[in-house]
Design a protein around this motif. Structure first.
Motif, mmCIF file in Angstrom:
data_model
loop_
_atom_site.group_PDB
_atom_site.id
_atom_site.type_symbol
_atom_site.label_atom_id
_atom_site.label_comp_id
_atom_site.label_asym_id
_atom_site.label_seq_id
_atom_site.Cartn_x
_atom_site.Cartn_y
_atom_site.Cartn_z
ATOM 1 N N UNK A 29 18.510 -19.909 3.278
ATOM 2 C CA UNK A 29 19.568 -19.954 2.278
ATOM 3 C C UNK A 29 20.880 -20.359 2.929
ATOM 4 N N UNK A 46 17.661 -17.385 7.234
ATOM 5 C CA UNK A 46 16.382 -17.099 6.568
ATOM 6 C C UNK A 46 16.014 -15.620 6.586
ATOM 7 N N UNK A 47 16.957 -14.772 7.000
ATOM 8 C CA UNK A 47 16.708 -13.335 6.971
ATOM 9 C C UNK A 47 15.993 -12.810 8.200
ATOM 10 N N UNK A 131 21.095 -10.285 0.844
ATOM 11 C CA UNK A 131 21.433 -11.631 1.294
ATOM 12 C C UNK A 131 22.762 -11.681 2.047
ATOM 13 N N UNK A 143 14.121 -1.085 9.155
ATOM 14 C CA UNK A 143 12.733 -1.417 9.519
ATOM 15 C C UNK A 143 12.421 -1.003 10.956
ATOM 16 N N UNK B 159 9.607 -7.227 7.587
ATOM 17 C CA UNK B 159 10.433 -6.028 7.544
ATOM 18 C C UNK B 159 9.889 -5.067 6.496
ATOM 19 N N UNK B 221 12.089 -10.309 -0.160
ATOM 20 C CA UNK B 221 11.600 -11.534 0.493
ATOM 21 C C UNK B 221 12.582 -12.685 0.309
ATOM 22 N N UNK B 222 13.259 -12.714 -0.831
ATOM 23 C CA UNK B 222 14.187 -13.805 -1.089
ATOM 24 C C UNK B 222 15.517 -13.598 -0.366
ATOM 25 N N UNK B 223 15.547 -12.635 0.544
ATOM 26 C CA UNK B 223 16.739 -12.407 1.363
ATOM 27 C C UNK B 223 16.357 -12.299 2.837
ATOM 28 N N UNK B 224 15.284 -11.543 3.108
ATOM 29 C CA UNK B 224 14.886 -11.273 4.486
ATOM 30 C C UNK B 224 13.725 -12.162 4.936
ATOM 31 N N UNK B 225 13.169 -12.937 4.038
ATOM 32 C CA UNK B 225 12.085 -13.851 4.395
ATOM 33 C C UNK B 225 10.715 -13.244 4.218
ATOM 34 N N UNK B 226 10.366 -12.292 5.074
ATOM 35 C CA UNK B 226 9.059 -11.662 4.979
ATOM 36 C C UNK B 226 9.221 -10.146 4.984
#
Lengths: 494, 494
Positions: A29, A46-47, A131, A143, B159, B221-226
């Motif tokens: 993003x 990309x996080x 984000x 985590x 995460x 996922x739409x922030x941290x990727x996985x």
């Protein structure tokens, strides 16, 4: 798929097998876009890490229509050559050969623009706040701490035990509970004497959300030796504070054959080990939050600024032995303290009181300047299952106070109690007598008492509120900012 | 404390630094006591391993009064010299110098005597069953699988995301839900039109226990990727089967930039890796359960016996590539199958049906004799959030069926569906249109739709029922036997 997480790419750039010269695809993003006379610079995240990768296109290379859609929050796939970065602050960047726009983010509507947002505002959009740099850092640290906890217990021969979430027992009396039901909400079936007929409810009895897995944890420990729980727990307390959640995660180890001192040794080693893990595995994120706190401090009055930075505070905890003393000794210290003599404590200090935050913080932050483990609390202020001491507490001057129990609370700077635990009463008769004193019906937890009826043994355990730990390690001020979707009075969005 | 877990002691005995000749203390529960003319033999177990350590005293060494209290289930601390074992089946034993009885277990009252107990009986005493070989083995394997899951995701850059347990959304419509409330149970406050006034409830709205963390997982996922979830989920279905629980644990990974094939690759690698971990780390416990199944099989008719032993079955899964085919291809196979032609399927096979267990088992156990991943299911039988395929399914003969979605189900022998997942619909308009078709109010999950409004991207994920996995790996037949304290209709004891 075949793309490289940015974390992996940036890490490779610091190794012997540099990706410079190769072609790669990154996806993520847009954090910022900057245009100069000669080029366009896109910071992509990309996080996977707090670091962005810089993607560069020559001026005029990308069609205007594409360029216009590349705004903060839009999602891109970028393919190109990895080159050494011309700018400072990063080793490599990617020279855009191809860009695919997966999703746009209309700057008129997207709430997360590249400026400082208040934490209050971000709480309103908890679905988007991961984000941001701050919240992605917090969630990555969360985590890492969770993994460190599982790893610690696994390495030390503990078994993860999933104690029930829906429970029919309210033996601990630890607070108000949430009722779980499938009965008709308006007209529940009633018994002849006008009470709710829970025999018709899903479980055939009244059920609630658990406040603690400890009692079931003890069942596990008395069979498997060493167990731990790590799951959600619930309190229906109507308190809107920065320290309370209605839904939070608890870690509760329970160990057969452990006595109070073993319990303290475990708690200290455990909490130091998981903090050390976070320091080792979340350096970037902690550095970011450390800096964030320093910036925040600059806006405060001198006397309100933190004495230690975040990283200093974490180092301080892992590098110091925790001070251990009894509740009775702590009371003596508090009574002779300056704030007590000057009348600066809001709550009066005397043997038998439940220590208040002001007292705990004085001990930790002013008197010892170290984490503290307090033990042997008055029996009257602790739970029924704690092991009773043989002798009542006495003062150095020979004053005799009331009976005590083998409780322990670990107190941390800024947080107060982070761990609470005890050796458990393994003697059936003493346990039952104590239950009757405090009005708990032994028959209600016959299964718990069976552990004392059959093959009882000394055992001990403690509980750690996970969000309290995350709060401490991230240096955040409000517990609602260290859990993805906080649950609190009137708050259950998302 | 200073005692040695039996696992550690027995392991040391197989290494170069043998404990033979040293003095040690072991603590645990008596499994059996056996007296011969010359000696007393006590099998002691502490839960760290399924192996017991044998403790030996000379005849007459222990006072009669002590000896009498040493019965199955009693808890002892034994100190003595570690010596090479005279008997077979163990390398070492401990020569009793001192024994402390922590807790007795009256043989007249203790339910767990050294004989075979039925699983049904043990379910009634779920608080004590972890003291049996079978259940301690299951719980240790459950632990190992849970740890392997966390380790797998951590190793692969995911995460851990704690999605909420109490939720105000019922968007998935995945089943009946448990209401969570603090309103008065008999006379809840009502609105003017006679409905429950949930604005006065704890959260200011109607709330339930979550059936899935997926929607919130997608936000992560739409922030941290996985990301992945691993937490309790709930279904208020009144079904008393060997496959259903009202409270069970789910693992739900969700990955930005993953498409259907990436999702399949991940699911296959993931489930193989965690099973491999269990094989490597739970050899003793799996051997015990393998043997238990073989013994059980001997009491069955030949045609009901398992084709593969437990360990063979696990090896079979990790050593074979999963077969991948579309739902439409599977229907073709089923229609041409012997059981279909002979009318042996209870449910008719035709394109559009939800596959029944008999169909799934035919594909996995008879046709392919391998785990199977089915994909591209009819849209009508799958959830609204699954990504729609461009073209409707067609048969090899050119028949055109209905629209399909990028779903995938992983089917295992004996279990049927163990994993269900999909690529998600990332297109806002298609997603909203589908929601309206199936009657879900977009406004109810405005926050979910925001991921498609702002920076949407291809993404995918799946769900694994943890107890299904434990059921498969332990070879048990009833899901209530693979969770410590099962929750089911009319069942919430402990």
């Amino acid at each position: 798929m075949s793309y490289l997480p940015i974390k992996q790419l940036l890490k490779a750039a610091t190794g012997v097998d540099s990706p410079v010269g190769s072609t790669a695809t990154v996806k993520g993003w847009v954090r910022t876009k900057r245009e100069s006379k000669n080029a366009v610079f896109i910071a992509l995240n990309d996080g996977s890490t707090i670091q962005n990768i810089q993607a560069v296109a020559e001026a005029g290379q990308l069609p205007e229509v594409t360029l216009k859609l590349i705004t903060t929050g839009s999602c891109l796939s970028i393919t190109g050559q990895i080159v050494e970065s011309q700018g400072s602050g990063q080793a490599i960047e990617i020279k855009i050969a191809e860009v695919v726009i997966y999703g746009t983010a209309d700057p008129e509507k997207y709430p997360l623009q590249p400026k400082r947002h208040s934490l209050e505002f971000l709480r309103e959009i908890a679905h988007l706040r991961p984000r941001t740099n701050t919240f992605s850092a917090i969630l990555r640290i969360r985590h890492a701490l969770a993994f460190a906890i599982h790893k610690y217990f696994n390495d030390h021969g503990f078994f993860y035990l999933n104690t029930p979430i829906i429970t029919a027992s309210d033996a601990e009396g630890a607070g108000e509970m949430f009722r779980v039901t499938t009965l008709d909400a308006i007209k529940p079936p009633l018994t002849e004497d006008g009470k709710v007929d829970y025999s018709q409810d899903f479980f055939g009895r009244e059920t609630n959300l658990t406040v603690s897995g400890q009692l079931e944890g003890e069942l596990g420990a008395m069979a498997l030796g060493k167990i731990y729980t790590f799951g959600p727990t619930f309190r229906a307390e109507n308190s809107n504070t920065t320290r309370h959640l209605a839904e939070f995660w608890m870690i509760e180890p329970e160990m057969a054959f452990y006595e109070l001192e073993d319990n303290m040794n475990l708690a200290e080693d455990f909490v130091k080990t998981v903090i050390r893990y976070a320091i080792q595995h979340c350096a970037d994120d902690l550095a970011f939050l450390d800096n964030r706190l320093k910036e925040e401090d600059k806006t405060k009055k001198k006397e309100e600024q933190s004495e230690l930075g975040l990283l200093e505070k974490l180092q301080f905890v892992i590098n110091n032995e925790f001070v251990r003393l009894t509740y009775t000794e702590a009371i003596e210290i508090l009574i002779s303290s300056k704030p007590a003599k000057k009348g600066q404590f809001q709550f009066e200090v005397k043997w038998g009181i439940d220590l208040q935050s002001e007292h705990e913080r004085y001990l930790v932050e002013k008197h010892f300047k170290k984490p503290v483990i307090l033990t042997n609390y008055p029996r009257a202020i602790k739970a029924f299952y704690m092991k009773q001491d043989h002798e009542p507490a006495t003062s150095p001057r020979g004053e005799v106070f009331g009976p005590t129990v083998r409780a322990m609370d670990v107190l941390f700077p800024g947080i107060g109690e982070i761990i609470g635990g005890s050796q458990r009463e393994e003697d059936l008769d003493k346990l039952v007598a104590r239950m009757q004193e405090v009005g708990i019906e032994p028959e209600a937890i016959w299964w718990y008492l069976d552990t004392r009826r059959f093959g009882t043994a000394p055992h001990a355990g403690f509980g750690l509120g996970f969000e309290r730990l995350v709060l401490f390690v991230t240096g955040m001020g409000n517990i609602r900012d260290v859990i993805p979707f906080p649950r609190a009075p009137k708050t259950a969005e998302f």
